[in-house]
Design a protein around this motif. Structure first.
Motif, PDB file in Angstrom:
ATOM      1  N   ASN A   1     -40.056  -4.867 -22.545  1.00 52.19           N
ATOM      2  CA  ASN A   1     -39.021  -4.889 -23.576  1.00 52.19           C
ATOM      3  C   ASN A   1     -39.615  -4.571 -24.941  1.00 52.19           C
ATOM      4  N   LEU A   2     -40.801  -5.097 -25.201  1.00 46.44           N
ATOM      5  CA  LEU A   2     -41.464  -4.826 -26.477  1.00 46.44           C
ATOM      6  C   LEU A   2     -41.822  -3.350 -26.611  1.00 46.44           C
ATOM      7  N   ILE A   3     -42.297  -2.738 -25.538  1.00 48.91           N
ATOM      8  CA  ILE A   3     -42.588  -1.302 -25.560  1.00 48.91           C
ATOM      9  C   ILE A   3     -41.316  -0.516 -25.876  1.00 48.91           C
ATOM     10  N   ARG A   4     -40.208  -0.925 -25.261  1.00 47.48           N
ATOM     11  CA  ARG A   4     -38.926  -0.261 -25.528  1.00 47.48           C
ATOM     12  C   ARG A   4     -38.537  -0.384 -27.000  1.00 47.48           C
TER      13      ARG A   4
ATOM     14  N   GLY B   1     -42.309 -15.434 -25.046  1.00 45.71           N
ATOM     15  CA  GLY B   1     -41.792 -14.070 -25.107  1.00 45.71           C
ATOM     16  C   GLY B   1     -40.522 -13.974 -25.930  1.00 45.71           C
ATOM     17  N   GLU B   2     -39.646 -14.979 -25.795  1.00 49.03           N
ATOM     18  CA  GLU B   2     -38.415 -14.997 -26.586  1.00 49.03           C
ATOM     19  C   GLU B   2     -38.731 -15.134 -28.074  1.00 49.03           C
ATOM     20  N   LYS B   3     -39.709 -15.969 -28.398  1.00 42.67           N
ATOM     21  CA  LYS B   3     -40.101 -16.124 -29.805  1.00 42.67           C
ATOM     22  C   LYS B   3     -40.604 -14.811 -30.389  1.00 42.67           C
ATOM     23  N   LYS B   4     -41.356 -14.059 -29.598  1.00 47.12           N
ATOM     24  CA  LYS B   4     -41.862 -12.762 -30.074  1.00 47.12           C
ATOM     25  C   LYS B   4     -40.698 -11.821 -30.381  1.00 47.12           C
ATOM     26  N   MET B   5     -39.707 -11.768 -29.509  1.00 43.56           N
ATOM     27  CA  MET B   5     -38.562 -10.896 -29.735  1.00 43.56           C
ATOM     28  C   MET B   5     -37.782 -11.320 -30.989  1.00 43.56           C
ATOM     29  N   ILE B   6     -37.622 -12.624 -31.182  1.00 42.36           N
ATOM     30  CA  ILE B   6     -36.884 -13.103 -32.351  1.00 42.36           C
ATOM     31  C   ILE B   6     -37.691 -12.869 -33.623  1.00 42.36           C
ATOM     32  N   ALA B   7     -39.010 -13.006 -33.547  1.00 41.20           N
ATOM     33  CA  ALA B   7     -39.854 -12.707 -34.709  1.00 41.20           C
ATOM     34  C   ALA B   7     -39.664 -11.257 -35.141  1.00 41.20           C
ATOM     35  N   ILE B   8     -39.573 -10.350 -34.177  1.00 43.98           N
ATOM     36  CA  ILE B   8     -39.333  -8.944 -34.501  1.00 43.98           C
ATOM     37  C   ILE B   8     -37.929  -8.768 -35.075  1.00 43.98           C
ATOM     38  N   ALA B   9     -36.956  -9.506 -34.533  1.00 41.52           N
ATOM     39  CA  ALA B   9     -35.589  -9.417 -35.047  1.00 41.52           C
ATOM     40  C   ALA B   9     -35.516  -9.849 -36.508  1.00 41.52           C
TER      41      ALA B   9
ATOM     42  N   SER C   1     -48.451  -7.655 -28.077  1.00 40.00           N
ATOM     43  CA  SER C   1     -48.278  -7.889 -26.644  1.00 40.00           C
ATOM     44  C   SER C   1     -49.059  -9.088 -26.127  1.00 40.00           C
ATOM     45  N   ALA C   2     -49.760  -9.790 -27.006  1.00 42.32           N
ATOM     46  CA  ALA C   2     -50.601 -10.915 -26.576  1.00 42.32           C
ATOM     47  C   ALA C   2     -49.764 -11.986 -25.878  1.00 42.32           C
ATOM     48  N   ALA C   3     -50.186 -12.369 -24.678  1.00 40.08           N
ATOM     49  CA  ALA C   3     -49.600 -13.479 -23.914  1.00 40.08           C
ATOM     50  C   ALA C   3     -48.168 -13.233 -23.452  1.00 40.08           C
ATOM     51  N   LEU C   4     -47.721 -11.977 -23.440  1.00 40.17           N
ATOM     52  CA  LEU C   4     -46.372 -11.690 -22.957  1.00 40.17           C
ATOM     53  C   LEU C   4     -46.378 -11.468 -21.443  1.00 40.17           C
ATOM     54  N   ASP C   5     -45.315 -11.933 -20.779  1.00 38.50           N
ATOM     55  CA  ASP C   5     -45.175 -11.629 -19.361  1.00 38.50           C
ATOM     56  C   ASP C   5     -44.739 -10.170 -19.209  1.00 38.50           C
ATOM     57  N   PRO C   6     -44.834  -9.611 -17.995  1.00 37.98           N
ATOM     58  CA  PRO C   6     -44.529  -8.171 -17.825  1.00 37.98           C
ATOM     59  C   PRO C   6     -43.152  -7.758 -18.309  1.00 37.98           C
ATOM     60  N   GLY C   7     -42.136  -8.592 -18.083  1.00 39.59           N
ATOM     61  CA  GLY C   7     -40.791  -8.232 -18.510  1.00 39.59           C
ATOM     62  C   GLY C   7     -40.664  -8.142 -20.021  1.00 39.59           C
TER      63      GLY C   7
END
Length: 243
Positions: free
Chosen positions: A176-179, A142-150, A166-172
């Motif tokens: 955050n990704l939706i936000r 999940g952290e990697k996904k956020m940094i990839a977007i950054a 959203s693939a393989a992301l936990d609910p939290g």
């Protein structure tokens, strides 16, 4: 910013003898959030890759901000359009989070001070300032996904293209990704099997099957049509099927 548009005109593409996209035509305008849905192999990811020039040799025309997509215009287009890969490890290749997010601004000639400001802004947008000096390989999925977007947000793009974000992301991390998606005020195209995610982030949906557009309409019209979805190998969003 009304110049921010994507337009596909009679776009067709295939790998060797296999046709992937057939005569695709549609236009997306500034501020729109468009979900691209369809069964596995429908051509969703290929369509996004064409828009960012990762695949060339297609038939028809693709225009990004009224600029014809071709080899000579790729630098201009890629400066304005950000593509987030399905697999974050494909996007993250530096040793640290800071180096990954700073890579594009530095390579486009920004100063160290401007790059630092861009990195801080992008990490703040994804809620990742605490990861700034972490080693990339130490991050969770999940952290990697956020940094990839950054890494994309650091270039202040006009357009976001996201492939199965959203693939393989936990609910939290999913929340955050939706936000993040909903806070991006320009144009978004999101290819996903996660129809609940599409419902939460997109106002318009393009349904593709076997490389052709089946229907292009507002999100509610398509995602509440159980018969249509099932005809093309999809199901109602879970949030609707539970009612």
């Amino acid at each position: 910013m009304s110049h921010i548009t994507i337009e596909c005109k009679q776009v067709s593409f295939g790998y060797q003898t296999e046709d992937i996209l057939n005569n695709i035509s549609f236009k997306v305008s500034e501020g729109e959030s468009v979900g691209i849905i369809g069964e596995t192999g429908a051509g969703k990811s290929t369509l996004l890759k064409l828009m960012t020039g990762l695949h060339m040799g297609f038939k028809g025309e693709i225009r990004i901000e009224n600029v014809l997509l071709e080899e000579s215009t790729l630098p201009y287009i890629r400066e304005r359009l950000g593509y987030v890969f399905q697999e974050s490890d494909t996007q993250l290749f530096m040793s640290s989070v800071y180096d990954d997010v700073a890579f594009a601004p530095l390579n486009y000639g920004l100063s160290k001070d401007e790059t630092e400001a861009r990195v801080n802004h992008a990490l703040a947008e994804v809620g990742g300032m605490h990861l700034k000096y972490r080693k990339t390989h130490q991050l969770s999925g999940g952290e990697k996904k956020m940094i990839a977007i950054a890494t994309i947000l650091s270039m202040l793009p006009d357009i976001l293209l996201l492939d199965e974000p959203s693939a393989a992301l936990d609910p939290g991390n999913r929340r955050n990704l939706i936000r993040i998606c909903n806070s991006f005020s320009h144009m978004k195209l999101i290819a996903s099997h996660d129809l609940d995610f599409i419902m939460d982030t997109c106002t318009r949906v393009v349904l593709i099957s076997r490389g052709k557009i089946i229907k292009d309409a507002d999100t509610k019209t398509i995602l509440t049509d159980q018969k249509l979805l099932e005809e093309y190998g999809l199901e109602l969003p879970l949030s609707l099927s539970r009612r």
